[in-house]
Scaffold this motif. Structure first.
Motif: not given
Length: 187
Positions: A54-61, A67-78
């Motif tokens: 609950g403390e070391l966050w791994v960023h994700s697209p 379902v988990g995927w939305a357009s722009g996920g990679f762009a948002r992460m970068v």
């Protein structure tokens, strides 16, 4: 599945089937001009969004939910690196080049953030190699003395996380009792 990701499944006591996320990884090259390391892809496909202990966050697209995927996920992460973290580090690097030795993405070979913790420590990939599977992990420890502020680890993100979980003295995870718990992010 990557060997280190399989080890993380055991260390974090996650069922072997995982969350079953399906991210269209082949779209990252078109969307943001780069591919992500294979171990990171396996990790996100297995775990989704969330944090170790609950403390070391791994960023994700991923967006929230299975379902988990939305357009722009990679762009948002970068964009997290380019628009949020990058300007701060670039400003510090301009003032204190000896204390901030790495360029930030999208500069060639720049750091691309993949994780952080509640202490403000930041985990990056050093993107200098054209093969993302050979990107080392670089960690910046906020508030650490200059000689210990940066740490570089060869090997991928998943191998690095196995090392962190195997080291009870790791500064990235403060609480010893929760360090091997994966906390999914549903929001």
């Amino acid at each position: 599945m990557n060997v280190s990701v399989a080890s993380l499944v055991e260390l974090l006591n996650v069922p072997g089937s995982g969350a079953g996320y399906e991210v269209p990884w082949n779209g990252s090259l078109v969307e943001v001009g780069l591919e992500f390391p294979a171990d990171y892809q396996d990790f996100i496909n297995m775990f989704g969004r969330g944090a170790i202990g609950g403390e070391l966050w791994v960023h994700s697209p991923l967006t929230a939910g299975p379902v988990g995927w939305a357009s722009g996920g990679f762009a948002r992460m970068v964009a997290r690196t380019i628009l949020e973290v990058g300007p701060m580090f670039n400003g510090l690097r301009a003032s204190y080049p000896d204390l901030f030795p790495y360029p930030m993405f999208p500069d060639p070979g720049g750091l691309l953030e993949w994780g952080c913790n509640y202490n403000g420590d930041r985990c990056f990939w050093l993107t200098g190699d054209p093969d993302p599977d050979r990107w080392p992990v670089v960690v910046w420890f906020r508030g650490a003395p200059a000689a210990r502020a940066w740490s570089k680890a060869d090997g991928g993100m998943a191998e690095f996380l196995v090392q962190v979980l195997s080291d009870p003295t790791s500064d990235l995870l403060a609480s010893a009792e929760d360090r091997t718990v994966w906390v999914p992010d549903a929001g």
